[in-house]
Design a protein around this motif. Structure first.
Motif, PDB file in Angstrom:
ATOM      1  N   VAL A  22      35.833  32.753  43.290  1.00 28.95           N
ATOM      2  CA  VAL A  22      37.316  33.185  43.934  1.00 28.95           C
ATOM      3  C   VAL A  22      37.058  32.246  45.738  1.00 28.95           C
ATOM      4  CG1 VAL A  22      38.155  34.916  45.675  1.00 28.95           C
ATOM      5  CG2 VAL A  22      37.915  35.319  43.136  1.00 28.95           C
ATOM      6  N   SER A  23      38.493  31.864  45.891  1.00 29.59           N
ATOM      7  CA  SER A  23      38.276  31.233  47.010  1.00 29.59           C
ATOM      8  C   SER A  23      39.003  32.243  48.731  1.00 29.59           C
ATOM      9  CB  SER A  23      38.004  30.232  47.533  1.00 29.59           C
ATOM     10  OG  SER A  23      37.836  28.712  46.572  1.00 29.59           O
ATOM     11  N   LEU A  24      38.777  32.545  49.551  1.00 31.36           N
ATOM     12  CA  LEU A  24      39.323  33.219  50.576  1.00 31.36           C
ATOM     13  C   LEU A  24      38.335  32.954  51.730  1.00 31.36           C
ATOM     14  CD1 LEU A  24      41.400  35.917  50.704  1.00 31.36           C
ATOM     15  CD2 LEU A  24      39.266  36.684  51.006  1.00 31.36           C
ATOM     16  N   LEU A  35      47.024  39.472  46.552  1.00 27.37           N
ATOM     17  CA  LEU A  35      47.919  40.181  44.950  1.00 27.37           C
ATOM     18  C   LEU A  35      47.223  40.170  43.297  1.00 27.37           C
ATOM     19  CD1 LEU A  35      50.955  38.855  46.733  1.00 27.37           C
ATOM     20  CD2 LEU A  35      49.819  40.747  47.620  1.00 27.37           C
ATOM     21  N   GLY A  36      48.068  40.619  42.774  1.00 25.36           N
ATOM     22  CA  GLY A  36      47.816  40.484  41.344  1.00 25.36           C
ATOM     23  C   GLY A  36      47.710  41.335  40.398  1.00 25.36           C
ATOM     24  N   ALA A  37      47.561  41.868  39.098  1.00 23.55           N
ATOM     25  CA  ALA A  37      47.939  42.054  37.969  1.00 23.55           C
ATOM     26  C   ALA A  37      46.380  43.351  38.203  1.00 23.55           C
ATOM     27  CB  ALA A  37      48.431  41.804  36.797  1.00 23.55           C
ATOM     28  N   ASN A  38      46.840  44.359  37.449  1.00 27.62           N
ATOM     29  CA  ASN A  38      45.951  45.373  37.154  1.00 27.62           C
ATOM     30  C   ASN A  38      44.521  44.030  36.086  1.00 27.62           C
ATOM     31  OD1 ASN A  38      47.709  47.450  36.393  1.00 27.62           O
ATOM     32  ND2 ASN A  38      46.478  47.827  37.930  1.00 27.62           N
ATOM     33  N   GLY A  39      42.930  45.054  36.991  1.00 28.63           N
ATOM     34  CA  GLY A  39      42.255  44.243  36.085  1.00 28.63           C
ATOM     35  C   GLY A  39      42.340  42.095  36.333  1.00 28.63           C
ATOM     36  N   ALA A  40      42.695  41.944  37.569  1.00 30.34           N
ATOM     37  CA  ALA A  40      42.754  40.426  38.253  1.00 30.34           C
ATOM     38  C   ALA A  40      41.249  40.346  39.010  1.00 30.34           C
ATOM     39  CB  ALA A  40      43.921  39.851  39.232  1.00 30.34           C
ATOM     40  N   GLY A  41      41.069  41.608  39.537  1.00 30.80           N
ATOM     41  CA  GLY A  41      39.646  40.832  40.177  1.00 30.80           C
ATOM     42  C   GLY A  41      39.907  41.642  41.428  1.00 30.80           C
ATOM     43  N   GLU A 210      44.302  35.286  39.579  1.00 30.49           N
ATOM     44  CA  GLU A 210      44.618  35.919  37.462  1.00 30.49           C
ATOM     45  C   GLU A 210      43.299  35.175  37.376  1.00 30.49           C
ATOM     46  OE1 GLU A 210      48.779  34.567  36.909  1.00 30.49           O
ATOM     47  OE2 GLU A 210      47.345  33.941  35.229  1.00 30.49           O
ATOM     48  N   THR A 211      42.959  37.013  36.638  1.00 36.48           N
ATOM     49  CA  THR A 211      41.113  36.736  35.689  1.00 36.48           C
ATOM     50  C   THR A 211      40.358  36.012  36.882  1.00 36.48           C
ATOM     51  OG1 THR A 211      41.904  34.953  34.274  1.00 36.48           O
ATOM     52  CG2 THR A 211      42.726  36.820  33.299  1.00 36.48           C
ATOM     53  N   GLY A 212      40.388  36.579  37.843  1.00 35.73           N
ATOM     54  CA  GLY A 212      39.406  36.098  38.451  1.00 35.73           C
ATOM     55  C   GLY A 212      38.809  34.850  39.258  1.00 35.73           C
ATOM     56  N   ARG A 213      40.444  34.213  39.464  1.00 30.05           N
ATOM     57  CA  ARG A 213      40.970  32.913  40.094  1.00 30.05           C
ATOM     58  C   ARG A 213      42.392  32.738  40.833  1.00 30.05           C
ATOM     59  NH1 ARG A 213      39.554  28.821  35.194  1.00 30.05           N
ATOM     60  NH2 ARG A 213      38.043  30.138  33.835  1.00 30.05           N
ATOM     61  N   ASN A 214      42.165  32.503  42.172  1.00 26.08           N
ATOM     62  CA  ASN A 214      42.919  32.111  42.881  1.00 26.08           C
ATOM     63  C   ASN A 214      44.067  31.509  41.877  1.00 26.08           C
ATOM     64  OD1 ASN A 214      40.071  31.865  44.720  1.00 26.08           O
ATOM     65  ND2 ASN A 214      42.477  32.594  46.032  1.00 26.08           N
TER      66      ASN A 214
END
Ligand SMILES: Nc1ncnc2c1ncn2[C@@H]1O[C@H](COP(=O)(O)OP(=O)(O)OP(=O)(O)O)[C@@H](O)[C@H]1O
Ligand SMILES: [Mg+2]
Length: 236
Positions: A22-24, A35-41, A210-214
């Motif tokens: 993940v980058s930020l 932002l992201g769905a449930n469980g996205a990280g 999404e699943t732990g990635r941008n």
């Protein structure tokens, strides 16, 4: 200037890797959404920053590598985490919770001023100042959680789903107050929010996990205009 930078951040719970690079980037005085769905990280990303989960990759705050520091050390550097589920101390009163937020500070006068500021920002708390936190409504508890974080005089606030479970008008009140805080204090923010409409009232830019990635990063205006964002996060 960049205040916080994450690059290729990874994290696992046991054998299960949930952040996969993940980058930020959060500028000084900036506010960035996740932002992201449930469980996205999303929550795990905040935990990686605050040191409450072990992380790989690079996490640099104010020019200092903070990855692997204990949570109390991270907090002492000026990062305040308002966790999902709020985490106020139910057996303590509102005023005591605010004092706990300021426990590292020595400037009694500044602490008293900041309590007044928090009560001005969240007038609902003024009426409940002697109530136990456990007796507050969900919205009041969220306000208290944010106020307690303010009391540590942070340079960076990590906000996890501040609108969760609140009526729309209450959620709006909370975000209005946080926006005012941002304007008046210049505190930088990382804002995790399922309600993208609310998030976009506060942040300058955001990234979608999404699943732990941008998978997408852009300014609020850019993201708001994208069909895929509208469909997934803005109700059409
Ligand atoms: N303490 C834990 N132990 C094991 N797995 C966990 C733990 N916390 C989270 N996970 C898993 O890690 C993944 C990422 O979770 P995380 O809480 O970061 O997601 P999130 O984007 O915040 O989701 P939500 O929108 O539901 O809050 C999910 O698959 C979740 O099930
Ligand atoms: Mg979460």
């Amino acid at each position: 200037m960049t205040l916080l930078e994450l690059e290729g951040v990874t994290a696992s719970y046991g054998p299960v890797q949930v952040l996969d690079g993940v980058s930020l980037r959060v500028p000084d005085n900036g506010a960035v959404g996740i932002l992201g769905a449930n469980g996205a990280g999303k929550t795990t990303t905040l935990r990686a920053i605050s040191g409450t989960v072990r992380a790989g990759g690079r996490i640099v705050f104010d020019g200092k590598d903070i990855r692997g520091l204990r949570p109390d050390r991270v907090a002492a550097l000026g990062i305040a985490h308002v966790p999902e589920g709020r985490g106020t101390l139910g057996d303590l009163t509102v005023r005591e919770n605010l004092r706990v937020g300021a426990y590292l500070r020595k400037d009694a006068k500044g602490v008293a001023q900041d309590i007044d500021y928090c009560l001005d920002l969240f007038p609902n708390l003024q009426n409940r100042i002697r109530s136990n936190a456990s007796a507050l409504s969900g919205g009041e508890q969220q306000m208290l959680a944010v106020a307690r974080a303010i009391m540590s005089k942070p340079r960076l606030l990590l906000l996890d789903e501040a609108s969760l479970g609140l009526a729309p008008s209450t959620a709006k009140n909370v975000y209005d107050a946080i926006r005012r805080l941002r304007i008046e204090s210049g505190i930088a923010m990382v804002v995790v929010e399922q309600n993208a409409n609310l998030a976009f009232t506060l942040v300058d830019s955001a990234t979608v996990l999404e699943t732990g990635r941008n998978v997408l990063t852009g300014t609020s205006a850019e993201l708001r205009g994208m069909d895929e964002i509208r469909r997934a996060y803005l109700g059409g």
